[in-house]
Scaffold this motif. Structure first.
Motif, PDB file in Angstrom:
ATOM      1  N   GLU A 150      44.429  30.036  94.888  1.00  0.00           N
ATOM      2  CA  GLU A 150      43.762  28.707  94.271  1.00  0.00           C
ATOM      3  C   GLU A 150      43.428  29.098  92.734  1.00  0.00           C
ATOM      4  OE1 GLU A 150      42.851  25.894  95.322  1.00  0.00           O
ATOM      5  OE2 GLU A 150      43.555  26.662  97.607  1.00  0.00           O
ATOM      6  N   LYS A 151      43.218  30.500  92.136  1.00  0.00           N
ATOM      7  CA  LYS A 151      43.129  30.421  90.910  1.00  0.00           C
ATOM      8  C   LYS A 151      44.356  30.335  90.185  1.00  0.00           C
ATOM      9  CE  LYS A 151      42.664  33.848  87.294  1.00  0.00           C
ATOM     10  NZ  LYS A 151      42.242  35.609  86.959  1.00  0.00           N
ATOM     11  N   PHE A 152      45.756  30.557  91.059  1.00  0.00           N
ATOM     12  CA  PHE A 152      47.116  30.202  90.360  1.00  0.00           C
ATOM     13  C   PHE A 152      47.103  28.493  90.090  1.00  0.00           C
ATOM     14  CE2 PHE A 152      51.631  29.460  90.264  1.00  0.00           C
ATOM     15  CZ  PHE A 152      51.937  30.319  89.601  1.00  0.00           C
ATOM     16  N   ALA A 153      46.760  27.970  91.414  1.00  0.00           N
ATOM     17  CA  ALA A 153      46.980  26.683  91.591  1.00  0.00           C
ATOM     18  C   ALA A 153      46.152  25.933  90.372  1.00  0.00           C
ATOM     19  CB  ALA A 153      46.815  26.003  92.778  1.00  0.00           C
ATOM     20  N   ARG A 154      45.002  26.372  90.404  1.00  0.00           N
ATOM     21  CA  ARG A 154      44.002  25.725  89.102  1.00  0.00           C
ATOM     22  C   ARG A 154      44.877  25.943  87.906  1.00  0.00           C
ATOM     23  NH1 ARG A 154      40.143  28.488  92.019  1.00  0.00           N
ATOM     24  NH2 ARG A 154      39.649  29.485  89.978  1.00  0.00           N
ATOM     25  N   GLY A 155      45.224  27.185  87.677  1.00  0.00           N
ATOM     26  CA  GLY A 155      45.665  27.689  86.277  1.00  0.00           C
ATOM     27  C   GLY A 155      46.898  26.783  85.988  1.00  0.00           C
ATOM     28  N   PHE A 156      47.865  26.500  87.258  1.00  0.00           N
ATOM     29  CA  PHE A 156      48.981  25.316  86.868  1.00  0.00           C
ATOM     30  C   PHE A 156      48.444  24.134  86.385  1.00  0.00           C
ATOM     31  CE2 PHE A 156      52.456  22.503  88.470  1.00  0.00           C
ATOM     32  CZ  PHE A 156      53.179  22.874  87.740  1.00  0.00           C
ATOM     33  N   GLU A 157      47.392  23.728  87.127  1.00  0.00           N
ATOM     34  CA  GLU A 157      46.671  22.360  86.731  1.00  0.00           C
ATOM     35  C   GLU A 157      46.340  22.210  85.181  1.00  0.00           C
ATOM     36  OE1 GLU A 157      44.263  19.842  89.395  1.00  0.00           O
ATOM     37  OE2 GLU A 157      44.065  21.974  90.309  1.00  0.00           O
ATOM     38  N   ALA A 158      45.628  23.501  84.766  1.00  0.00           N
ATOM     39  CA  ALA A 158      45.116  23.652  83.441  1.00  0.00           C
ATOM     40  C   ALA A 158      46.247  23.836  82.344  1.00  0.00           C
ATOM     41  CB  ALA A 158      44.194  25.010  83.190  1.00  0.00           C
ATOM     42  N   TYR A 159      47.361  24.423  82.751  1.00  0.00           N
ATOM     43  CA  TYR A 159      48.700  24.350  82.119  1.00  0.00           C
ATOM     44  C   TYR A 159      49.076  23.079  81.672  1.00  0.00           C
ATOM     45  CZ  TYR A 159      53.800  24.952  81.453  1.00  0.00           C
ATOM     46  OH  TYR A 159      55.071  24.869  80.956  1.00  0.00           O
ATOM     47  N   LEU A 160      49.133  22.239  82.809  1.00  0.00           N
ATOM     48  CA  LEU A 160      49.634  20.869  82.497  1.00  0.00           C
ATOM     49  C   LEU A 160      48.727  19.903  81.915  1.00  0.00           C
ATOM     50  CD1 LEU A 160      50.950  20.216  86.491  1.00  0.00           C
ATOM     51  CD2 LEU A 160      52.297  20.488  84.529  1.00  0.00           C
ATOM     52  N   MET A 161      47.348  20.256  81.985  1.00  0.00           N
ATOM     53  CA  MET A 161      46.327  19.468  81.157  1.00  0.00           C
ATOM     54  C   MET A 161      46.579  19.637  79.747  1.00  0.00           C
ATOM     55  SD  MET A 161      42.218  19.421  81.213  1.00  0.00           S
ATOM     56  CE  MET A 161      42.201  19.272  83.025  1.00  0.00           C
ATOM     57  N   GLY A 197      43.514  11.661 102.820  1.00  0.00           N
ATOM     58  CA  GLY A 197      43.001  10.542 102.326  1.00  0.00           C
ATOM     59  C   GLY A 197      42.062  10.717 101.104  1.00  0.00           C
ATOM     60  N   LYS A 198      41.749  12.026 100.838  1.00  0.00           N
ATOM     61  CA  LYS A 198      40.907  12.312  99.563  1.00  0.00           C
ATOM     62  C   LYS A 198      41.757  12.770  98.565  1.00  0.00           C
ATOM     63  CE  LYS A 198      37.115  13.778 102.438  1.00  0.00           C
ATOM     64  NZ  LYS A 198      36.026  14.606 102.955  1.00  0.00           N
ATOM     65  N   ALA A 199      42.981  12.607  98.492  1.00  0.00           N
ATOM     66  CA  ALA A 199      43.814  13.264  97.504  1.00  0.00           C
ATOM     67  C   ALA A 199      43.752  12.331  96.205  1.00  0.00           C
ATOM     68  CB  ALA A 199      45.405  12.838  97.837  1.00  0.00           C
ATOM     69  N   ASN A 200      44.002  13.056  95.142  1.00  0.00           N
ATOM     70  CA  ASN A 200      43.853  12.238  93.889  1.00  0.00           C
ATOM     71  C   ASN A 200      45.341  12.622  92.936  1.00  0.00           C
ATOM     72  OD1 ASN A 200      43.401  14.803  92.378  1.00  0.00           O
ATOM     73  ND2 ASN A 200      41.148  14.499  92.580  1.00  0.00           N
ATOM     74  N   LYS A 201      45.106  12.209  91.639  1.00  0.00           N
ATOM     75  CA  LYS A 201      46.388  12.243  91.055  1.00  0.00           C
ATOM     76  C   LYS A 201      46.678  13.980  90.891  1.00  0.00           C
ATOM     77  CE  LYS A 201      46.357   7.923  88.835  1.00  0.00           C
ATOM     78  NZ  LYS A 201      46.192   7.242  87.371  1.00  0.00           N
ATOM     79  N   SER A 202      45.759  14.887  90.986  1.00  0.00           N
ATOM     80  CA  SER A 202      45.834  16.262  90.696  1.00  0.00           C
ATOM     81  C   SER A 202      46.280  16.872  91.971  1.00  0.00           C
ATOM     82  CB  SER A 202      44.689  16.786  90.145  1.00  0.00           C
ATOM     83  OG  SER A 202      43.727  17.126  91.220  1.00  0.00           O
ATOM     84  N   THR A 203      46.430  16.394  93.130  1.00  0.00           N
ATOM     85  CA  THR A 203      46.563  16.943  94.284  1.00  0.00           C
ATOM     86  C   THR A 203      47.847  17.444  94.554  1.00  0.00           C
ATOM     87  OG1 THR A 203      44.696  15.738  95.545  1.00  0.00           O
ATOM     88  CG2 THR A 203      46.140  16.876  97.055  1.00  0.00           C
ATOM     89  N   PHE A 204      48.791  16.629  94.256  1.00  0.00           N
ATOM     90  CA  PHE A 204      50.015  17.081  94.458  1.00  0.00           C
ATOM     91  C   PHE A 204      50.531  18.245  93.402  1.00  0.00           C
ATOM     92  CE2 PHE A 204      54.809  17.233  93.588  1.00  0.00           C
ATOM     93  CZ  PHE A 204      55.374  17.395  94.887  1.00  0.00           C
ATOM     94  N   LEU A 205      50.181  18.008  92.274  1.00  0.00           N
ATOM     95  CA  LEU A 205      50.346  19.071  91.199  1.00  0.00           C
ATOM     96  C   LEU A 205      49.773  20.571  91.410  1.00  0.00           C
ATOM     97  CD1 LEU A 205      49.412  16.756  88.091  1.00  0.00           C
ATOM     98  CD2 LEU A 205      51.753  17.339  89.117  1.00  0.00           C
TER      99      LEU A 205
END
Length: 174
Positions: free
Chosen positions: A95-106, A38-46
């Motif tokens: 977690e670093k990899f997942a955040r890195g993927f978000e940064a890449y998409l950003m 229930g706390k998910a946002n638009k970045s969660t699935f990514l």
């Protein structure tokens, strides 16, 4: 530190109390699920997709069927994460990899022409959430960006996208 809960038969820590989502795999890694809370946002699935990609890179590298390029990419990722050879990837490194993927998409730079609309949408969503990539607390290298490109597009599509990025219209917005 984060207290992770696990479920019988699943390899990966599932969630902590403040989680927006989580991914879990069975021991054989032939089944996984991404769960959004229930706390998910638009970045969660990514973000959770980044965990999936890293897990698949590990599985492929252990399969005995990985290409030299796949092995090279996985070694480069492990080096970027600070993962010692032969040691499992830690939760922090995942977690670093997942955040890195978000940064890449950003960054919004699609590795193929077909992905350009999606990348523009991802960039918009992530900028709404984080304001800047600094909010992700991760530094990408060009090597890691290129690996993310190869995870999402073929070499041919990447080459064509780079060619299109170098194209400048003669008349601007006229």
């Amino acid at each position: 530190t984060e207290k992770a809960k696990t479920a019988e038969g699943f390899k990966f820590p599932l969630f902590h109390e403040d989680a927006r989502g989580f991914i879990r795999f069975n021991k054989m890694r032939d089944f996984f699920e991404i769960v959004l809370t229930g706390k998910a946002n638009k970045s969660t699935f990514l973000h959770e997709s980044g965990h999936f990609m890293l897990e698949m890179m590990d599985m492929i590298s252990e399969s005995g069927t990985a290409t030299n390029a796949q092995i090279r990419d996985y070694k480069a990722v492990r080096n970027w994460l600070g993962a010692a050879p032969g040691e499992p990837i830690t939760v922090e490194q995942h977690e670093k990899f997942a955040r890195g993927f978000e940064a890449y998409l950003m960054e919004g730079k699609a590795p193929s022409k077909e992905l350009e609309p999606a990348f523009q949408t991802f960039k918009k969503w992530l900028l709404e959430i984080y304001a800047t990539a600094k909010g992700l607390n991760v530094e990408l290298t060009d090597d890691v960006r290129a690996i993310f490109d190869r995870l999402l597009a073929s070499d041919e599509a990447i080459a064509q996208a780079k060619e299109n990025q170098d194209f400048v219209p003669a008349y601007g917005d006229a």
